[in-house]
Design a protein around this motif. Structure first.
Motif, PDB file in Angstrom:
ATOM      1  N   LEU A  17      68.173  32.905  74.695  1.00 34.90           N
ATOM      2  CA  LEU A  17      68.361  32.836  76.254  1.00 34.90           C
ATOM      3  C   LEU A  17      69.410  31.931  76.861  1.00 34.90           C
ATOM      4  CD1 LEU A  17      64.238  32.769  76.875  1.00 34.90           C
ATOM      5  CD2 LEU A  17      66.237  34.445  77.399  1.00 34.90           C
ATOM      6  N   ILE A  18      69.845  30.795  75.839  1.00 40.97           N
ATOM      7  CA  ILE A  18      70.992  29.657  75.915  1.00 40.97           C
ATOM      8  C   ILE A  18      71.915  30.098  75.790  1.00 40.97           C
ATOM      9  CG2 ILE A  18      72.017  27.694  75.810  1.00 40.97           C
ATOM     10  CD1 ILE A  18      69.200  26.654  74.767  1.00 40.97           C
ATOM     11  N   GLU A  43      73.147  33.605  76.343  1.00 39.77           N
ATOM     12  CA  GLU A  43      72.814  34.803  77.533  1.00 39.77           C
ATOM     13  C   GLU A  43      73.301  33.887  79.055  1.00 39.77           C
ATOM     14  OE1 GLU A  43      70.400  37.701  77.563  1.00 39.77           O
ATOM     15  OE2 GLU A  43      70.375  38.308  75.688  1.00 39.77           O
ATOM     16  N   ALA A  44      72.971  32.874  79.414  1.00 38.86           N
ATOM     17  CA  ALA A  44      73.014  32.159  79.848  1.00 38.86           C
ATOM     18  C   ALA A  44      74.211  31.641  80.256  1.00 38.86           C
ATOM     19  CB  ALA A  44      71.972  30.539  79.865  1.00 38.86           C
ATOM     20  N   TYR A  45      75.269  30.517  79.187  1.00 40.19           N
ATOM     21  CA  TYR A  45      75.993  29.789  78.917  1.00 40.19           C
ATOM     22  C   TYR A  45      76.893  31.370  79.514  1.00 40.19           C
ATOM     23  CZ  TYR A  45      79.765  27.576  77.037  1.00 40.19           C
ATOM     24  OH  TYR A  45      80.899  26.994  77.436  1.00 40.19           O
ATOM     25  N   ASP A  46      77.101  32.538  79.496  1.00 44.66           N
ATOM     26  CA  ASP A  46      77.904  33.523  79.709  1.00 44.66           C
ATOM     27  C   ASP A  46      77.800  33.669  81.141  1.00 44.66           C
ATOM     28  OD1 ASP A  46      78.982  33.624  76.330  1.00 44.66           O
ATOM     29  OD2 ASP A  46      77.322  35.257  76.410  1.00 44.66           O
ATOM     30  N   SER A  47      76.773  33.246  81.699  1.00 40.36           N
ATOM     31  CA  SER A  47      76.469  33.212  83.050  1.00 40.36           C
ATOM     32  C   SER A  47      76.319  31.584  83.680  1.00 40.36           C
ATOM     33  CB  SER A  47      76.515  34.867  84.064  1.00 40.36           C
ATOM     34  OG  SER A  47      74.851  33.616  83.023  1.00 40.36           O
ATOM     35  N   VAL A  90      73.827  30.460  86.903  1.00 40.40           N
ATOM     36  CA  VAL A  90      72.718  29.084  86.410  1.00 40.40           C
ATOM     37  C   VAL A  90      73.269  27.873  87.454  1.00 40.40           C
ATOM     38  CG1 VAL A  90      71.981  28.277  84.428  1.00 40.40           C
ATOM     39  CG2 VAL A  90      72.275  30.011  83.864  1.00 40.40           C
ATOM     40  N   ILE A  91      74.656  27.329  87.260  1.00 37.12           N
ATOM     41  CA  ILE A  91      74.615  26.234  87.598  1.00 37.12           C
ATOM     42  C   ILE A  91      74.564  26.791  89.096  1.00 37.12           C
ATOM     43  CG2 ILE A  91      76.396  24.371  88.884  1.00 37.12           C
ATOM     44  CD1 ILE A  91      77.904  25.360  85.835  1.00 37.12           C
ATOM     45  N   ASP A  92      75.431  27.659  90.246  1.00 39.73           N
ATOM     46  CA  ASP A  92      75.005  27.929  91.021  1.00 39.73           C
ATOM     47  C   ASP A  92      73.021  27.534  91.486  1.00 39.73           C
ATOM     48  OD1 ASP A  92      77.560  27.664  91.825  1.00 39.73           O
ATOM     49  OD2 ASP A  92      77.730  30.599  91.775  1.00 39.73           O
ATOM     50  N   SER A  93      72.333  28.104  91.152  1.00 41.63           N
ATOM     51  CA  SER A  93      71.123  28.778  91.078  1.00 41.63           C
ATOM     52  C   SER A  93      70.321  26.587  91.398  1.00 41.63           C
ATOM     53  CB  SER A  93      70.105  29.089  90.096  1.00 41.63           C
ATOM     54  OG  SER A  93      70.169  28.340  88.249  1.00 41.63           O
TER      55      SER A  93
END
Length: 90
Positions: free
Chosen positions: A39-40, A42-46, A50-53
């Motif tokens: 999960l980390i 995949e989140a790192y790739d996008s 994630v930051i915008d959320s």
């Protein structure tokens, strides 16, 4: 080297649910550590999303937000020029 990370009960429950669903649908058992690492990754790739959320507001403003700002404006009846602005700011 493993490090402990504290998560609330709801997050822990959803992680366990996801872990069980992976086992059910794929027949593969994954550890929570493997699942969190995936999960980390995949989140790192996008990471922009994630930051915008975590932003408290988003841009551009919606039409309703723009209209609310327009409605809050009033005219003081005094014309302001650049010199006036400079005097106030500086």
């Amino acid at each position: 080297m493993a490090t402990a990370v504290k998560v609330d009960e709801d997050a822990k429950s959803r992680l366990e649910e996801l872990q069980a669903e992976i086992r059910l649908r794929t027949g593969e058992s994954v550890t929570q550590q493997e699942l969190l690492s995936r999960l980390i990754d995949e989140a790192y790739d996008s990471r922009k999303e994630v930051i915008d959320s975590f932003r408290s507001s988003t841009l551009p403003l919606s039409e309703a937000e723009k209209e609310a700002m327009r409605q809050g404006r009033i005219s003081s009846g005094v014309e302001t020029d650049e010199d006036d602005i400079d005097d106030v700011l500086y």
